[in-house]
Structures are given as C-alpha cells and as structure tokens.
Design an enzyme around this catalytic site. Sequence first.
Site, PDB file in Angstrom:
ATOM      1  N   LYS A  54       0.848  -1.201   0.000  1.00 25.54           N
ATOM      2  CA  LYS A  54       0.000   0.000   0.000  1.00 25.54           C
ATOM      3  C   LYS A  54       0.885   1.254   0.000  1.00 25.54           C
ATOM      4  O   LYS A  54       0.623   2.211  -0.737  1.00 25.54           O
ATOM      5  CB  LYS A  54      -0.932   0.003   1.232  1.00 25.54           C
ATOM      6  CG  LYS A  54      -2.055  -1.029   1.116  1.00 25.54           C
ATOM      7  CD  LYS A  54      -2.843  -1.192   2.411  1.00 25.54           C
ATOM      8  CE  LYS A  54      -3.840  -2.342   2.285  1.00 25.54           C
ATOM      9  NZ  LYS A  54      -4.594  -2.633   3.512  1.00 25.54           N
ATOM     10  N   GLN A  98      -4.288  -0.853   9.639  1.00 21.20           N
ATOM     11  CA  GLN A  98      -4.288  -2.230   9.132  1.00 21.20           C
ATOM     12  C   GLN A  98      -4.861  -3.189  10.181  1.00 21.20           C
ATOM     13  O   GLN A  98      -4.476  -3.150  11.343  1.00 21.20           O
ATOM     14  CB  GLN A  98      -2.852  -2.642   8.741  1.00 21.20           C
ATOM     15  CG  GLN A  98      -2.741  -3.980   8.045  1.00 21.20           C
ATOM     16  CD  GLN A  98      -3.397  -4.022   6.661  1.00 21.20           C
ATOM     17  OE1 GLN A  98      -3.571  -3.007   6.005  1.00 21.20           O
ATOM     18  NE2 GLN A  98      -3.782  -5.202   6.232  1.00 21.20           N
ATOM     19  N   ASP A 121     -10.980   3.087   3.909  1.00 19.16           N
ATOM     20  CA  ASP A 121     -11.296   1.651   3.908  1.00 19.16           C
ATOM     21  C   ASP A 121     -12.805   1.428   3.794  1.00 19.16           C
ATOM     22  O   ASP A 121     -13.254   0.336   3.437  1.00 19.16           O
ATOM     23  CB  ASP A 121     -10.864   1.024   5.245  1.00 19.16           C
ATOM     24  CG  ASP A 121      -9.517   0.310   5.148  1.00 19.16           C
ATOM     25  OD1 ASP A 121      -9.235  -0.278   4.092  1.00 19.16           O
ATOM     26  OD2 ASP A 121      -8.774   0.339   6.152  1.00 19.16           O
TER      27      ASP A 121
HETATM   28  N1  GUN Z   1      -6.697  -6.326   6.664  1.00 17.53           N
HETATM   29  C1  GUN Z   1      -6.989  -7.133   5.608  1.00 17.53           C
HETATM   30  N2  GUN Z   1      -7.567  -6.424   4.607  1.00 17.53           N
HETATM   31  C2  GUN Z   1      -7.637  -5.144   5.045  1.00 17.53           C
HETATM   32  C3  GUN Z   1      -8.116  -3.949   4.454  1.00 17.53           C
HETATM   33  O1  GUN Z   1      -8.619  -3.897   3.326  1.00 17.53           O
HETATM   34  N3  GUN Z   1      -7.987  -2.816   5.232  1.00 17.53           N
HETATM   35  C4  GUN Z   1      -7.459  -2.838   6.478  1.00 17.53           C
HETATM   36  N4  GUN Z   1      -7.407  -1.689   7.156  1.00 17.53           N
HETATM   37  N5  GUN Z   1      -7.016  -3.937   7.058  1.00 17.53           N
HETATM   38  C5  GUN Z   1      -7.093  -5.083   6.338  1.00 17.53           C
END
Ligand code: GUN
Length: 300
Positions: A54, A98, A121
Amino acid sequence: MPALIIDGSAISKSILAEIKAEVAAIKAEKNEVPGLVTILVGSNSASVSYVTLKVKTALDMGYKEVQENLAADVSEADLLAMVDRYNKDPSIHGILVQLPLPRHIDEKKVIYAIDPDKDVDGFHPVNIGRLLLGGDEAKFPPCTPAGIQELILRSGVRISGAEVVVVGRSNIVGKPIANMLLQKGPGANATVTVVHTGTVDLAGHCRRADILIVAAGVPGLVKPEWIKPGACVIDVGVNRVGEKISEKTGKTVAILRGDVDFDAAKEIAGSITPVPGGVGPMTIAMLMKNTLSSFKMHAS
Ligand code: GUN
C-alpha cells in the site's frame, strides 16, 4: 470453451495509471496532493506485506504517504490519540489502520474513532450506512467489494438483471458487495442472494448464479459442478496453504489458493478471476481511488 481469465493485475495497473496521471495534473495546477497515513501495529507477516505494498503504491501515485509502525504492545489510548491527530491533519485525506489489531486493542473502537470523511477503507458504520443508502450518499465503498464490481464491469459482464450469489457474509466483503450490487443504478441492479454457513443447499444456490462471488475463506470450497456454465466467477479467497521458495527472489513465499477449484472451474465458467492476480491487486487500486476521492471531497 475455457473461461476468460479476468486479469486483476492488468486492470489494476490501468486504473492506477489513470489515478497517477490525475494526481500529476492536480499537483501541477494546485501544488497539492492526496495524503494517506497507513498505521501498522505489530509485525504480523501478512499485514506487513499488505502495508508495504500500500505504501509503495501510494508513493508511486505521487501521494503524501505517512507510514506509522507501532509496537505490538502500544496502548489503545496511544493508538486512538494517533488517529485523532490525523483526523485533524488537513494534509491527510485517508487514514488506514491495518487489521487485525492485537487482542488488547478494541478494533471497533479504533474504526469508530476514524473521521468517516477520511475512512478510505469504508469500514466506519457511517460509511456502511451511506453505502446502504446508495447513490451519491456512498462516499467510500470498501476496497475489496469496489474492486470486485470494477472487475465484473471491465470484463464486460452485465450486472443489471443478473442473478448474483455471494458466498460469505463478512462485514468487509460479503455484506457490502451484496448491497452494492442490489442498488438501483449503473453497475448494479442485480438480484442478489447471500449464502453462508447456515445455508442448507449451498451448491443449489450457487448453480443458479450468473455471477458467483466467493468470499468464504475456505480453500477449494466451490466445486466445478456448483458453477452454471458460462457464469462469471469472482474468487475473493486468499488462503495460505503452505510455503515455497520463490524462483525470482529465492525468498520463502506463501502458496496461495482461492475458494474456488480454479483449474476445473475455468472449463465451465464464462469468466473467472485467478488467485493470485485477480481480486487482490484491485483492492489496492480502490484504496488509491478512495484516497483521491477524499482529497477531492475535502477540496470542494
Ligand atoms: N486487513 C486485511 N484487509 C484489510 C483492508 O482492506 N484494510 C485494512 N485496514 N485492514 C485489512
């Protein structure tokens, strides 16, 4: 005839190229760029690799990217204080914490603390509510469902009027994608069924699907005989079923398997996403898209 393989890597690359060009134009005109903070707590290996990607992608887009790596034993209060700081920071348009978080931290409390207008998100209840209302209300569609919708559209499959079956009812995939596809409007207007662990005849429901979206987290759950000939099959499963040494890097990497028996399913489906290289890359592209939308929303 074997299925069209829906190439999520290629589609995400073209979306990212569009975003990058738009960001360059905004920067040239206003000398401003979207800002994203990624907050990682601890060092869960899957989370580290997701966040690394990311961060790399955000930097490639020309975004301001702030990476916060917190120790696994950080207190909930300190994490909440950090979120609050970025809520108030005008140079930051997207806040991503995350998941999963360590057990001593209440995940819900942290998600609820993020300003809904920076929740790229799309996990905050305000954004889930906006999504349910649909239309202009939906500000930040959650990234994986948004990526699924984009993949279906870009592979030329008609969603309006289609029978869609979603396998799995998670808050981050099953529930939102079902709601997105049943909205009235372009790229939606489908008849949607959600099946789950309480469903009696899983196979029977799946066999009716023109579009089958599988997000169950069970490797190889969907058998070829569950698929309607010609259906569009979207496999959201990313199951780590072992490890291998990468031929490219010589490093140990996870062996990933989807929720669909891909080799057999591709002989029956009309189109299908591979794992890896299907839905996965789209999630990051949609995160970048949401961050750009947030920047524009805050600018206007
Ligand atoms: N953990 C697994 N997928 C995601 C996601 O799309 N966003 C976040 N914040 N955590 C995750």
